[in-house]
Design an enzyme around this catalytic site. Structure first.
Site, PDB file in Angstrom:
ATOM      1  N   ARG A 170     -52.343  56.522  12.867  1.00  0.00           N
ATOM      2  CA  ARG A 170     -52.398  56.540  11.380  1.00  0.00           C
ATOM      3  C   ARG A 170     -52.853  54.850  10.911  1.00  0.00           C
ATOM      4  NH1 ARG A 170     -49.987  59.918   7.608  1.00  0.00           N
ATOM      5  NH2 ARG A 170     -48.846  58.021   6.453  1.00  0.00           N
ATOM      6  N   ARG A 174     -57.473  46.299  14.185  1.00  0.00           N
ATOM      7  CA  ARG A 174     -58.766  45.414  13.916  1.00  0.00           C
ATOM      8  C   ARG A 174     -58.934  44.257  14.484  1.00  0.00           C
ATOM      9  NH1 ARG A 174     -57.155  45.939   8.344  1.00  0.00           N
ATOM     10  NH2 ARG A 174     -57.660  47.834   7.628  1.00  0.00           N
ATOM     11  N   ARG A 249     -37.543  64.934   9.350  1.00  0.00           N
ATOM     12  CA  ARG A 249     -36.764  63.621   9.356  1.00  0.00           C
ATOM     13  C   ARG A 249     -36.312  63.468   7.819  1.00  0.00           C
ATOM     14  NH1 ARG A 249     -34.004  61.735  13.036  1.00  0.00           N
ATOM     15  NH2 ARG A 249     -34.341  59.461  12.559  1.00  0.00           N
ATOM     16  N   ARG A 280     -37.259  49.681   6.784  1.00  0.00           N
ATOM     17  CA  ARG A 280     -38.116  48.670   5.908  1.00  0.00           C
ATOM     18  C   ARG A 280     -37.057  48.334   4.668  1.00  0.00           C
ATOM     19  NH1 ARG A 280     -43.080  52.847   5.339  1.00  0.00           N
ATOM     20  NH2 ARG A 280     -41.891  54.608   4.979  1.00  0.00           N
ATOM     21  N   GLU A 302     -34.451  51.364   3.561  1.00  0.00           N
ATOM     22  CA  GLU A 302     -34.843  52.711   3.896  1.00  0.00           C
ATOM     23  C   GLU A 302     -34.170  52.863   5.095  1.00  0.00           C
ATOM     24  OE1 GLU A 302     -38.962  53.729   2.672  1.00  0.00           O
ATOM     25  OE2 GLU A 302     -39.050  54.847   4.768  1.00  0.00           O
ATOM     26  N   TYR A 351     -47.882  66.385   7.754  1.00  0.00           N
ATOM     27  CA  TYR A 351     -47.694  64.996   7.047  1.00  0.00           C
ATOM     28  C   TYR A 351     -48.853  64.532   6.365  1.00  0.00           C
ATOM     29  CZ  TYR A 351     -46.265  60.147   8.972  1.00  0.00           C
ATOM     30  OH  TYR A 351     -45.941  58.896   8.776  1.00  0.00           O
ATOM     31  N   ASP A 353     -50.653  62.850   2.999  1.00  0.00           N
ATOM     32  CA  ASP A 353     -50.436  61.572   2.083  1.00  0.00           C
ATOM     33  C   ASP A 353     -50.948  62.385   0.803  1.00  0.00           C
ATOM     34  OD1 ASP A 353     -49.745  59.541   3.554  1.00  0.00           O
ATOM     35  OD2 ASP A 353     -51.859  59.215   4.419  1.00  0.00           O
TER      36      ASP A 353
HETATM   37  P1  FAD Z   1     -42.921  67.229  -2.676  1.00  0.00           P
HETATM   38  O1  FAD Z   1     -43.105  65.662  -3.444  1.00  0.00           O
HETATM   39  O2  FAD Z   1     -41.733  67.242  -1.617  1.00  0.00           O
HETATM   40  O3  FAD Z   1     -42.544  68.282  -3.855  1.00  0.00           O
HETATM   41  C1  FAD Z   1     -42.032  69.232  -3.415  1.00  0.00           C
HETATM   42  C2  FAD Z   1     -40.934  69.738  -4.546  1.00  0.00           C
HETATM   43  O4  FAD Z   1     -40.219  70.858  -4.702  1.00  0.00           O
HETATM   44  C3  FAD Z   1     -39.722  68.844  -4.484  1.00  0.00           C
HETATM   45  O5  FAD Z   1     -39.731  68.026  -5.894  1.00  0.00           O
HETATM   46  C4  FAD Z   1     -38.645  69.698  -4.325  1.00  0.00           C
HETATM   47  O6  FAD Z   1     -37.347  69.510  -4.721  1.00  0.00           O
HETATM   48  C5  FAD Z   1     -39.008  70.944  -4.629  1.00  0.00           C
HETATM   49  N1  FAD Z   1     -38.391  72.199  -4.302  1.00  0.00           N
HETATM   50  C6  FAD Z   1     -38.358  72.422  -2.927  1.00  0.00           C
HETATM   51  N2  FAD Z   1     -37.691  73.478  -2.459  1.00  0.00           N
HETATM   52  C7  FAD Z   1     -37.241  74.022  -3.968  1.00  0.00           C
HETATM   53  C8  FAD Z   1     -36.708  75.399  -4.397  1.00  0.00           C
HETATM   54  N3  FAD Z   1     -36.222  76.202  -3.585  1.00  0.00           N
HETATM   55  N4  FAD Z   1     -36.537  75.317  -5.668  1.00  0.00           N
HETATM   56  C9  FAD Z   1     -36.973  74.573  -6.424  1.00  0.00           C
HETATM   57  N5  FAD Z   1     -37.816  73.399  -5.858  1.00  0.00           N
HETATM   58  C10 FAD Z   1     -37.900  73.243  -4.841  1.00  0.00           C
HETATM   59  N6  FAD Z   1     -48.414  59.181   0.465  1.00  0.00           N
HETATM   60  C11 FAD Z   1     -49.356  58.386   0.227  1.00  0.00           C
HETATM   61  O7  FAD Z   1     -50.528  58.641   0.016  1.00  0.00           O
HETATM   62  N7  FAD Z   1     -49.019  56.999   0.383  1.00  0.00           N
HETATM   63  C12 FAD Z   1     -47.990  56.480   0.558  1.00  0.00           C
HETATM   64  O8  FAD Z   1     -47.711  55.059   0.557  1.00  0.00           O
HETATM   65  C13 FAD Z   1     -46.855  57.404   0.855  1.00  0.00           C
HETATM   66  N8  FAD Z   1     -45.599  56.734   1.004  1.00  0.00           N
HETATM   67  C14 FAD Z   1     -44.577  57.735   1.455  1.00  0.00           C
HETATM   68  C15 FAD Z   1     -43.338  57.235   1.913  1.00  0.00           C
HETATM   69  C16 FAD Z   1     -42.106  58.235   1.903  1.00  0.00           C
HETATM   70  C17 FAD Z   1     -40.922  57.624   2.091  1.00  0.00           C
HETATM   71  C18 FAD Z   1     -42.546  59.635   1.912  1.00  0.00           C
HETATM   72  C19 FAD Z   1     -41.344  60.670   2.140  1.00  0.00           C
HETATM   73  C20 FAD Z   1     -43.601  59.892   1.554  1.00  0.00           C
HETATM   74  C21 FAD Z   1     -44.716  59.208   1.301  1.00  0.00           C
HETATM   75  N9  FAD Z   1     -45.974  59.740   1.059  1.00  0.00           N
HETATM   76  C22 FAD Z   1     -47.241  58.702   0.749  1.00  0.00           C
HETATM   77  C23 FAD Z   1     -46.411  61.093   1.198  1.00  0.00           C
HETATM   78  C24 FAD Z   1     -46.295  61.841  -0.439  1.00  0.00           C
HETATM   79  O9  FAD Z   1     -45.040  61.577  -0.662  1.00  0.00           O
HETATM   80  C25 FAD Z   1     -46.571  63.274  -0.194  1.00  0.00           C
HETATM   81  O10 FAD Z   1     -47.850  63.523   0.041  1.00  0.00           O
HETATM   82  C26 FAD Z   1     -46.443  63.992  -1.550  1.00  0.00           C
HETATM   83  O11 FAD Z   1     -45.477  63.425  -2.438  1.00  0.00           O
HETATM   84  C27 FAD Z   1     -46.280  65.256  -1.270  1.00  0.00           C
HETATM   85  O12 FAD Z   1     -46.287  66.153  -2.468  1.00  0.00           O
HETATM   86  P2  FAD Z   1     -45.726  67.818  -2.537  1.00  0.00           P
HETATM   87  O13 FAD Z   1     -45.820  68.364  -3.726  1.00  0.00           O
HETATM   88  O14 FAD Z   1     -46.339  68.442  -1.243  1.00  0.00           O
HETATM   89  O15 FAD Z   1     -44.188  67.394  -1.883  1.00  0.00           O
HETATM   90  N1  UDP Z   2     -45.189  52.080  12.898  1.00  0.00           N
HETATM   91  C1  UDP Z   2     -44.553  51.139  13.673  1.00  0.00           C
HETATM   92  N2  UDP Z   2     -44.366  49.784  12.991  1.00  0.00           N
HETATM   93  C2  UDP Z   2     -44.707  49.673  11.992  1.00  0.00           C
HETATM   94  C3  UDP Z   2     -44.887  50.370  11.181  1.00  0.00           C
HETATM   95  C4  UDP Z   2     -45.255  51.777  11.481  1.00  0.00           C
HETATM   96  O1  UDP Z   2     -44.420  51.294  14.975  1.00  0.00           O
HETATM   97  O2  UDP Z   2     -44.279  48.519  11.661  1.00  0.00           O
HETATM   98  C5  UDP Z   2     -45.514  53.413  13.272  1.00  0.00           C
HETATM   99  C6  UDP Z   2     -44.373  54.420  13.084  1.00  0.00           C
HETATM  100  O3  UDP Z   2     -44.365  55.197  14.352  1.00  0.00           O
HETATM  101  C7  UDP Z   2     -44.700  54.957  11.917  1.00  0.00           C
HETATM  102  C8  UDP Z   2     -46.241  55.186  12.174  1.00  0.00           C
HETATM  103  O4  UDP Z   2     -46.507  53.885  12.697  1.00  0.00           O
HETATM  104  O5  UDP Z   2     -44.053  56.443  11.771  1.00  0.00           O
HETATM  105  C9  UDP Z   2     -47.130  55.528  11.019  1.00  0.00           C
HETATM  106  O6  UDP Z   2     -46.691  54.339   9.929  1.00  0.00           O
HETATM  107  P1  UDP Z   2     -46.773  54.646   8.169  1.00  0.00           P
HETATM  108  O7  UDP Z   2     -46.574  53.334   7.798  1.00  0.00           O
HETATM  109  O8  UDP Z   2     -47.985  55.605   8.018  1.00  0.00           O
HETATM  110  O9  UDP Z   2     -45.579  55.713   8.198  1.00  0.00           O
HETATM  111  P2  UDP Z   2     -45.018  56.389   6.752  1.00  0.00           P
HETATM  112  O10 UDP Z   2     -45.525  55.485   5.547  1.00  0.00           O
HETATM  113  O11 UDP Z   2     -45.686  57.619   6.725  1.00  0.00           O
HETATM  114  O12 UDP Z   2     -43.497  56.300   6.899  1.00  0.00           O
END
Ligand code: FAD
Ligand code: UDP
Length: 371
Positions: A170, A174, A249, A280, A302, A351, A353
């Site tokens: 991911r 560079r 996780r 982080r 986090e 996984y 985005d």
């Molecule tokens: P969710 O946002 O999980 O929505 C599903 C919803 O369903 C939840 O609100 C949940 O409460 C609800 N639900 C589940 N079960 C039930 C039930 N039984 N009854 C009623 N409701 C229910 N993506 C990026 O593009 N850029 C980023 O920088 C980025 N950073 C991230 C950092 C973190 C820490 C995490 C965890 C994710 C990150 N993502 C990022 C990914 C992004 O959050 C997801 O792609 C997106 O939010 C997924 O949307 P979703 O609708 O599939 O899921």
């Molecule tokens: N990663 C790492 N070191 C860093 C940042 C990321 O080893 O400083 C690895 C780690 O395994 C992570 C993966 O790269 O799960 C993908 O990173 P990303 O930032 O995409 O993770 P996310 O935003 O999904 O938590």
């Protein structure tokens, strides 16, 4: 007209709801949490948009998705450039000439490549089969030891030898002096936060939204009442874990308000050693260039943790064992839940985005309702 129930008010559910209502369908959205927007939820604290569930940076090379999301918010020109803190040593991410120069003193791309080649030779040309081998083959052993191993093992709670290689792919590698974490054509943070995007998507008169409602409290009634159900929760929970649990996780977020102007000088600082218990710290005001109050900031640490029932499942663990089990659930869904469509990060156990979630939802809409 079809009566849709959407389970989950995250980005997948909201995109589907918006499109279905636009085409004249009646939609009810239920959400287990007490707010909409799922994991992209942001909330204003002291004039700062706080990313409640971890740093969210929108990035995509899909022009259609970029135009689509820009209907709902204006995006700023934020470019993600996290730094890694390894026992107090600071390195630029993603892995680029700045990182290689600080670590090895190399100046040219040729010197950096030679160093990587020398270090990856311990693999003897073997095709990488796990995250450890993949990381060493991309950036060598020094970066693997200082910037990848500790962080990854904390994040995923297992050895890098037991993780799929794709997770580390991911990140860009560079041979240029470029600290942009993403390779995508478009990137930014919505001015005013992410929640407004979902609010606008759900604003139609044809959509009703109920928060604090769990699908499983009235599953049988919902199945009778609605023609079609879009389920964005966990697919294994839908089937009462009858084939076994998929692994996820989870995370613990510890958010603190501080009376200082600038705590860490960057939006995202990764702690890549094995000893620091969090992965982080994000300082939210830097996503908006610190425009808020001078003497206030909000930071979030986090902490990764093992998921157990009742915890929020933030990440699917897409190794072979879980992907095989997911496939069995998918087959079960195709046979036993013909009126239910499973979507999003949890429904499809991927996984994803944000841009991929929007794209996947638009594809489902197309197949389900048409253009
Ligand atoms: P969710 O946002 O999980 O929505 C599903 C919803 O369903 C939840 O609100 C949940 O409460 C609800 N639900 C589940 N079960 C039930 C039930 N039984 N009854 C009623 N409701 C229910 N993506 C990026 O593009 N850029 C980023 O920088 C980025 N950073 C991230 C950092 C973190 C820490 C995490 C965890 C994710 C990150 N993502 C990022 C990914 C992004 O959050 C997801 O792609 C997106 O939010 C997924 O949307 P979703 O609708 O599939 O899921
Ligand atoms: N990663 C790492 N070191 C860093 C940042 C990321 O080893 O400083 C690895 C780690 O395994 C992570 C993966 O790269 O799960 C993908 O990173 P990303 O930032 O995409 O993770 P996310 O935003 O999904 O938590």
């Amino acid at each position: 007209m079809t009566k849709y129930l959407i389970v989950g008010a995250g980005l997948f559910g909201a995109t589907f709801a918006y499109e279905a209502a636009k085409k004249g369908h009646e939609v009810k959205v239920i959400e287990r949490r007490n707010h909409i927007a799922g994991n992209i939820f942001t909330k204003e604290v002291d004039g700062i948009q706080v990313h409640q569930y971890g740093a969210h940076i929108f990035h995509t090379s899909n022009k259609k998705v970029w135009d689509y999301v820009n209907q709902f918010a204006e995006f700023n020109r934020y470019t993600n450039s996290p730094v890694a803190n390894y026992h107090g040593e600071i390195y630029n991410l993603p892995f680029n000439m700045n990182t290689f120069n600080k670590l090895w003193g190399v100046v040219t791309p040729e010197e950096a490549q030679a160093k990587i080649d020398e270090q990856k030779s311990i693999l003897n040309g073997k095709r990488p089969e796990n995250l450890e081998e993949q990381a060493i083959s991309l950036v060598g052993t020094d970066i693997y030891e200082k910037l990848i191993k500790g962080y990854t093992e904390k994040q995923w709670g297992r050895s890098t030898k037991d993780l799929p290689a794709f997770i580390i792919r991911r990140l860009p590698v560079r041979l240029t002096y470029d600290n942009n974490y993403f390779n995508d054509d478009y990137q930014g943070i919505p001015v005013g936060g992410y929640t407004q995007i979902v609010e606008k998507m759900l604003a139609s008169d044809l959509i009703t939204v109920e928060t604090g409602v769990d699908f499983f409290d009235k599953k049988d009634e919902y199945l009778k009442e609605f023609d079609r159900i879009i389920f964005t929760g966990m697919i294994d929970e839908y089937f009462n874990y009858s084939l076994g649990e998929l692994e996820y996780r989870s995370l613990k977020f510890e958010t603190e308000k501080l009376d200082v102007d600038n705590y860490q000088g960057n939006a995202v600082v990764n702690y890549t050693d094995a000893e620091t218990p969090f992965t982080r710290i994000i300082e939210h005001k830097h996503f908006e260039f610190g425009k808020s109050d001078k003497n206030k900031t909000v930071i979030t640490r986090e902490y990764p943790k093992t998921w157990k029932r009742g915890d929020e499942p933030y990440y699917p663990v897409n190794n072979t064992k879980n992907n095989t089990l997911y496939k069995q659930y998918k087959e079960l869904a195709d046979r036993k839940a013909k009126n239910v469509l499973f979507g999003g990060r949890l429904g499809q156990y991927r996984y994803y985005d944000m841009d991929q979630v929007i794209s996947a939802a638009l594809n489902v809409v197309k197949a389900e309702i048409g253009d």
